[in-house]
Design an enzyme around this catalytic site. Structure first.
Site, PDB file in Angstrom:
ATOM      1  N   CYS A  11       0.786  -1.227   0.000  1.00 37.19           N
ATOM      2  CA  CYS A  11       0.000   0.000   0.000  1.00 37.19           C
ATOM      3  C   CYS A  11       0.827   1.291   0.000  1.00 37.19           C
ATOM      4  CB  CYS A  11      -1.016  -0.004   1.135  1.00 37.19           C
ATOM      5  SG  CYS A  11      -0.519  -0.798   2.661  1.00 37.19           S
ATOM      6  N   ARG A  58       6.813 -11.618   4.939  1.00 39.59           N
ATOM      7  CA  ARG A  58       6.377 -11.501   6.327  1.00 39.59           C
ATOM      8  C   ARG A  58       6.987 -12.628   7.148  1.00 39.59           C
ATOM      9  NH1 ARG A  58      -0.104 -10.234   5.355  1.00 39.59           N
ATOM     10  NH2 ARG A  58       0.228  -8.471   3.929  1.00 39.59           N
ATOM     11  N   GLN A 110       0.731 -11.060  -3.742  1.00 40.58           N
ATOM     12  CA  GLN A 110      -0.661 -10.644  -3.627  1.00 40.58           C
ATOM     13  C   GLN A 110      -1.127 -10.015  -4.929  1.00 40.58           C
ATOM     14  OE1 GLN A 110      -0.159  -7.976  -0.198  1.00 40.58           O
ATOM     15  NE2 GLN A 110      -1.553  -9.307   0.932  1.00 40.58           N
ATOM     16  N   ASP A 117      -2.750  -7.410  -5.425  1.00 38.81           N
ATOM     17  CA  ASP A 117      -3.083  -6.319  -4.513  1.00 38.81           C
ATOM     18  C   ASP A 117      -3.577  -5.105  -5.295  1.00 38.81           C
ATOM     19  OD1 ASP A 117      -3.351  -5.232  -2.040  1.00 38.81           O
ATOM     20  OD2 ASP A 117      -1.206  -5.009  -1.633  1.00 38.81           O
ATOM     21  N   HIS A 144      -5.450  -0.947  -4.678  1.00 34.71           N
ATOM     22  CA  HIS A 144      -5.910   0.123  -3.794  1.00 34.71           C
ATOM     23  C   HIS A 144      -6.796   1.061  -4.590  1.00 34.71           C
ATOM     24  CE1 HIS A 144      -2.386  -1.554  -1.777  1.00 34.71           C
ATOM     25  NE2 HIS A 144      -3.080  -1.301  -0.680  1.00 34.71           N
ATOM     26  N   LYS A 187     -12.457  -5.040   7.730  1.00 34.28           N
ATOM     27  CA  LYS A 187     -12.356  -5.694   6.423  1.00 34.28           C
ATOM     28  C   LYS A 187     -13.412  -6.773   6.253  1.00 34.28           C
ATOM     29  CE  LYS A 187      -8.719  -8.803   8.129  1.00 34.28           C
ATOM     30  NZ  LYS A 187      -7.563  -9.624   7.735  1.00 34.28           N
ATOM     31  N   HIS A 216      -8.464  -1.098   0.345  1.00 33.17           N
ATOM     32  CA  HIS A 216      -7.447  -2.108   0.023  1.00 33.17           C
ATOM     33  C   HIS A 216      -8.196  -3.382  -0.356  1.00 33.17           C
ATOM     34  CE1 HIS A 216      -4.233  -0.041   2.625  1.00 33.17           C
ATOM     35  NE2 HIS A 216      -5.366   0.535   3.004  1.00 33.17           N
TER      36      HIS A 216
END
Length: 515
Positions: free
Chosen positions: A205, A234, A252, A254, A256, A337, A383
């Site tokens: 992000c 991670r 991911q 991912d 936004h 979320k 997100h």
């Protein structure tokens, strides 16, 4: 807890106390029994578990049971607290019920993604490289490429802009985002570069926000939807790592969505619709929706902001016709979320698709847009990840299909087998014709027995096997064996293309508003 489970739990507690001076700290019922967390002077091992089983077997227990395993478990799930020893117990009223449970587990083990990956040559891990780091083998990488290709095309078709960002960022970036204060335990140690600290990114992000801030934005530009396949890292405890479902380096899908407060409800609803479309496109219709609320420990933002954001998410889930549960305290540190959790072969839940409402990070990154009033305003961010992580999504696909992937993303779609060496030239021309159509083909021109060749391709779970003999060549075709439909007789390229057309059409993404 059922009486027989309560009685067995008390006896287990007594066995642990007598044999190993252990104290029960926590226990919880499950559909197949229960588990207990004990504070023990020393860690458990198979011999100690066996001794407990012997102790219990000499008691009068009015049920059938099995001490099915053990693991470490932190008190309250907090890695900063003491490590306890968890004992898993399968318990049923009758021996037949226990036997049925054991048979179910044995069958599920056959469909475990790690086992199937080894059989099909999809991925591996290596201690030489490090725990939780995945090596994608050619066939697994082919499937990943096809998943990503479908996803990227679907994103571009549905109003997303594609971006790429680095794998590391300066420590100041992670201070601004709040990750160092709220997510530090899951981040790797810093890297020193020219006297500055850099971190492997645990999330994508902040990079997208910096791209947004690189230009002046107007309300007319919003919503802006940025997406990437972002590699993140991670730190996961070694005891929690499991195949592809929990790793330390993953990718991911991912995105936004940066929008005005007035647009956020529609954008959350659209993101949820997109998530459902992606899951159902891959045949994953069984999932459990959750709305995850403010964490009890680390979070940013006021209660009023969290309550407002949580209501927006609940409204979107209800509007989509989904029944959901509340995951108390399961939200991200920056906002609540929606989580869509899929099931593995043991019917355990794994979070995949997620949609997160963020009212905090836009302020921390000083994100602005010029409103219709000519003044600067702070946007809202959604997100979202649809696969979640490609690794975990792939693991669940493997188990869902038991390695028998649909034709459009099977790593090898067709196998060509000449019956005799004299048929090789015809088969090689057939192989080339298939590849010219963009189809993925393997062939075996060795002189081993035909039975062995067929066994090899069946073990590899190739959807179609084409067997070619004299009569097939005379007819200008090939004999077709389908894993799904059995023997289909003789076909030529024209009739084959007609037969597989609908299956291959599934690789073409759709404009979501028309789905």
């Amino acid at each position: 807890m059922s009486d027989y489970k309560s009685n067995l739990k008390r006896l287990l507690q007594k066995a642990v106390a007598e044999l190993y001076s252990g104290n029960l700290v926590f226990d919880e019922i499950t559909d197949s029994g229960f588990y207990c967390d004990f504070d023990l002077p020393e860690p458990l091992n198979p011999e100690k578990l066996g001794a407990m089983n012997d102790w219990l077997s000499n008691r009068d227990i009015p049920c059938s049971f099995e001490l099915s395993g053990f693991s470490g478990a932190y008190l309250d799930g907090d890695a900063s607290k003491k490590m306890l020893q968890r004992i898993y117990v399968a318990a049923f009223e009758t021996r037949d019920e226990l036997r049925a449970h054991q048979e179910k587990l044995a069958k599920a083990a056959e469909h475990d993604h790690k086992r199937l990956a080894a059989q099909l040559g999809l991925f591996s891990t290596s201690d030489e490289i490090g725990q939780g780091l995945v090596l994608w083998h050619p066939k697994g990488a082919t499937i990943r490429f096809l998943l990503e290709q479908f996803s990227q095309a679907a994103h571009l078709l549905n109003g997303y802009q594609w971006v790429y960002t680095p794998h590391i960022g300066r420590s100041e970036l992670w201070k601004t985002s709040g990750h160092l204060d709220n997510f530090r335990d899951s981040m790797y140690n810093p890297i020193d570069i020219d006297g500055e600290e850099y971190y492997l990114k645990p999330m994508n992000c902040p990079f997208h926000f910096i791209i947004y801030n690189s230009e002046t934005r107007s309300y007319r530009d919003l919503p802006i939807r940025m997406a990437e396949f972002g590699n993140v890292y991670r730190y996961e405890l070694s005891g929690t790592l499991h195949g592809l479902t929990r790793v330390r380096g993953f990718t991911q899908d991912d995105a936004h969505i940066i929008c005005t407060p007035e647009q956020v409800e529609d954008e959350v609803a659209f993101a949820l619709k997109f998530s459902l479309y992606i899951l159902r496109s891959f045949g994953l219709a069984a999932f459990k929706p959750y709305v995850s609320t403010k964490p009890k420990s680390k979070s940013i933002g006021s209660d009023e902001q969290w309550d407002m954001a949580t209501e927006v998410l609940k409204k979107a889930v209800v509007a989509a016709g989904l029944e959901y549960e509340i995951d108390e305290g399961g939200g991200a540190f920056y906002g609540p979320k929606i989580d869509l959790k899929l099931y593995d072969s043991l019917e355990r839940e794994w979070q995949c698709s997620t949609i997160q409402f963020d009212f905090n990070l836009p302020e921390r990154f000083k994100m602005k847009y010029v409103g219709s009033d000519g003044k600067n305003h702070t946007p809202v961010v959604v997100h979202r990840a649809l696969f979640g992580s490609i690794e975990r999504f792939f693991a669940l696909l493997i188990e869902h299909y038991k390695g028998d992937f649909p034709l459009w993303y099977a790593p090898v779609q067709f196998a060509v087998l000449p019956i005799k060496q004299s048929h090789n030239e015809y088969c090689k021309r057939l192989e080339i014709d298939l590849k010219k159509q963009g189809l993925r083909v393997d062939a075996d021109y060795t002189q081993i027995h035909m039975r062995e060749k067929i066994k090899r391709f069946e073990t590899e779970k190739i959807p179609y096997i084409f067997v070619v003999g004299d009569k097939d060549i005379e007819a200008g075709g090939f004999s077709v064996r389908s894993r799904k439909h059995g023997n289909l007789g003789v076909m030529n390229l024209e009739s084959l293309n007609e037969h597989i057309r609908n299956d291959l059409e599934q690789c073409k993404p759709k404009y979501i508003q028309e789905v």
